[in-house]
Design a protein around this motif. Structure first.
Motif, PDB file in Angstrom:
ATOM      1  N   THR A 281       0.936  -1.039  -0.361  1.00  9.24           N
ATOM      2  CA  THR A 281       0.047  -0.311  -0.018  1.00  9.24           C
ATOM      3  C   THR A 281       0.723   1.179  -0.118  1.00  9.24           C
ATOM      4  O   THR A 281       2.226   1.236   0.380  1.00  9.24           O
ATOM      5  CB  THR A 281      -1.303   0.008   1.613  1.00  9.24           C
ATOM      6  OG1 THR A 281       0.147   0.054   2.265  1.00  9.24           O
ATOM      7  CG2 THR A 281      -1.667  -1.048   1.100  1.00  9.24           C
ATOM      8  N   TYR A 282       0.234   2.590  -0.747  1.00 10.06           N
ATOM      9  CA  TYR A 282       1.505   3.395  -0.697  1.00 10.06           C
ATOM     10  C   TYR A 282       0.079   4.815  -0.765  1.00 10.06           C
ATOM     11  O   TYR A 282      -0.995   4.700  -1.285  1.00 10.06           O
ATOM     12  CB  TYR A 282       1.402   4.095  -1.896  1.00 10.06           C
ATOM     13  CG  TYR A 282       2.524   4.822  -1.970  1.00 10.06           C
ATOM     14  CD1 TYR A 282       3.701   5.570  -1.473  1.00 10.06           C
ATOM     15  CD2 TYR A 282       1.730   6.349  -2.803  1.00 10.06           C
ATOM     16  CE1 TYR A 282       4.182   6.420  -0.804  1.00 10.06           C
ATOM     17  CE2 TYR A 282       2.254   7.444  -2.225  1.00 10.06           C
ATOM     18  CZ  TYR A 282       3.545   8.137  -1.698  1.00 10.06           C
ATOM     19  OH  TYR A 282       3.860   9.064  -2.063  1.00 10.06           O
ATOM     20  N   ASN A 283      -0.143   5.451   0.659  1.00  7.12           N
ATOM     21  CA  ASN A 283      -0.972   6.253   1.071  1.00  7.12           C
ATOM     22  C   ASN A 283      -1.871   5.611   1.597  1.00  7.12           C
ATOM     23  O   ASN A 283      -3.190   6.379   0.959  1.00  7.12           O
ATOM     24  CB  ASN A 283      -1.399   7.161  -0.381  1.00  7.12           C
ATOM     25  CG  ASN A 283      -0.698   9.086   0.783  1.00  7.12           C
ATOM     26  OD1 ASN A 283      -0.913   8.836   1.937  1.00  7.12           O
ATOM     27  ND2 ASN A 283      -1.597   9.622  -0.620  1.00  7.12           N
ATOM     28  N   GLY A 284      -1.898   4.385   1.461  1.00  7.14           N
ATOM     29  CA  GLY A 284      -3.918   4.207   2.202  1.00  7.14           C
ATOM     30  C   GLY A 284      -4.635   3.154   1.396  1.00  7.14           C
ATOM     31  O   GLY A 284      -4.922   3.228   1.788  1.00  7.14           O
ATOM     32  N   LYS A 285      -3.534   3.013   0.453  1.00  9.01           N
ATOM     33  CA  LYS A 285      -3.950   2.525  -1.333  1.00  9.01           C
ATOM     34  C   LYS A 285      -3.290   1.595  -1.616  1.00  9.01           C
ATOM     35  O   LYS A 285      -2.272   1.823  -1.370  1.00  9.01           O
ATOM     36  CB  LYS A 285      -4.222   3.593  -1.499  1.00  9.01           C
ATOM     37  CG  LYS A 285      -6.037   4.643  -2.071  1.00  9.01           C
ATOM     38  CD  LYS A 285      -5.837   5.790  -2.685  1.00  9.01           C
ATOM     39  CE  LYS A 285      -6.660   6.763  -2.673  1.00  9.01           C
ATOM     40  NZ  LYS A 285      -6.838   7.756  -4.044  1.00  9.01           N
ATOM     41  N   ALA A 286      -4.122   0.518  -1.909  1.00 11.24           N
ATOM     42  CA  ALA A 286      -3.495  -1.560  -1.976  1.00 11.24           C
ATOM     43  C   ALA A 286      -2.825  -0.551  -3.832  1.00 11.24           C
ATOM     44  O   ALA A 286      -3.644  -0.268  -4.397  1.00 11.24           O
ATOM     45  CB  ALA A 286      -4.339  -1.995  -1.918  1.00 11.24           C
ATOM     46  N   LEU A 287      -1.692  -0.912  -3.847  1.00 13.31           N
ATOM     47  CA  LEU A 287      -0.871  -0.306  -5.571  1.00 13.31           C
ATOM     48  C   LEU A 287      -1.441  -2.051  -6.354  1.00 13.31           C
ATOM     49  O   LEU A 287      -1.348  -3.405  -5.171  1.00 13.31           O
ATOM     50  CB  LEU A 287       0.799  -0.998  -5.153  1.00 13.31           C
ATOM     51  CG  LEU A 287       1.239   0.357  -4.860  1.00 13.31           C
ATOM     52  CD1 LEU A 287       2.551   0.042  -4.726  1.00 13.31           C
ATOM     53  CD2 LEU A 287       0.683   1.424  -4.424  1.00 13.31           C
ATOM     54  N   SER A 288      -1.649  -1.781  -7.506  1.00 15.28           N
ATOM     55  CA  SER A 288      -2.832  -2.519  -8.186  1.00 15.28           C
ATOM     56  C   SER A 288      -1.463  -3.262  -9.441  1.00 15.28           C
ATOM     57  O   SER A 288       0.380  -2.635  -9.221  1.00 15.28           O
ATOM     58  CB  SER A 288      -3.277  -2.165  -9.680  1.00 15.28           C
ATOM     59  OG  SER A 288      -2.177  -1.309  -9.858  1.00 15.28           O
TER      60      SER A 288
END
Length: 119
Positions: free
Chosen positions: A94-101
């Motif tokens: 995750t980066y900045n609270g969002k999962a990376l695709s």
């Protein structure tokens, strides 16, 4: 923080094992008289000189403070070997609270490879 000879010795052993060097190889790289001279440093029986700290920092591509200061928590120049990176990227990142695709991860790898290919 103060120089902690035993902490430095422990870090030296850890770094040497991670890099796959023998004590003899490091003694040669550092231009020491032999394996026993390096062993004395790594065991904490002898202080690490400033000159040798800089040589080792260059060999391992780390910050000298990481070797000499007891309070620094892994202040290496954050070295991640490609194999380690691959293992980490297999996990959910995750980066900045969002999962990376998967696409994000491919782009990230390409970016990192581009940064390091010119060095």
């Amino acid at each position: 923080m103060l120089y902690d000879k035993l902490k430095t010795a422990s870090r030296l052993k850890e770094l040497r094992l991670e890099a796959g060097f023998t004590m003899e190889e490091l003694a040669k790289k550092m231009k020491l008289s032999g394996r026993s001279s390096y062993a004395m440093i790594e065991s904490g029986r002898t202080n690490l000189t400033t000159q040798n700290a800089y040589i080792l920092a260059k060999i391992y591509n780390i910050n000298v403070d990481y070797l000499l200061k007891s309070s620094i928590v892994n202040d290496k120049q954050v070295i991640i070997k490609p194999v380690q990176l691959e293992k980490e990227l297999e996990k959910e990142v995750t980066y900045n609270g969002k999962a990376l695709s998967n696409t994000d991860i491919i782009v990230l790898k390409a970016f990192l490879q581009g940064l390091t290919s010119s060095k």
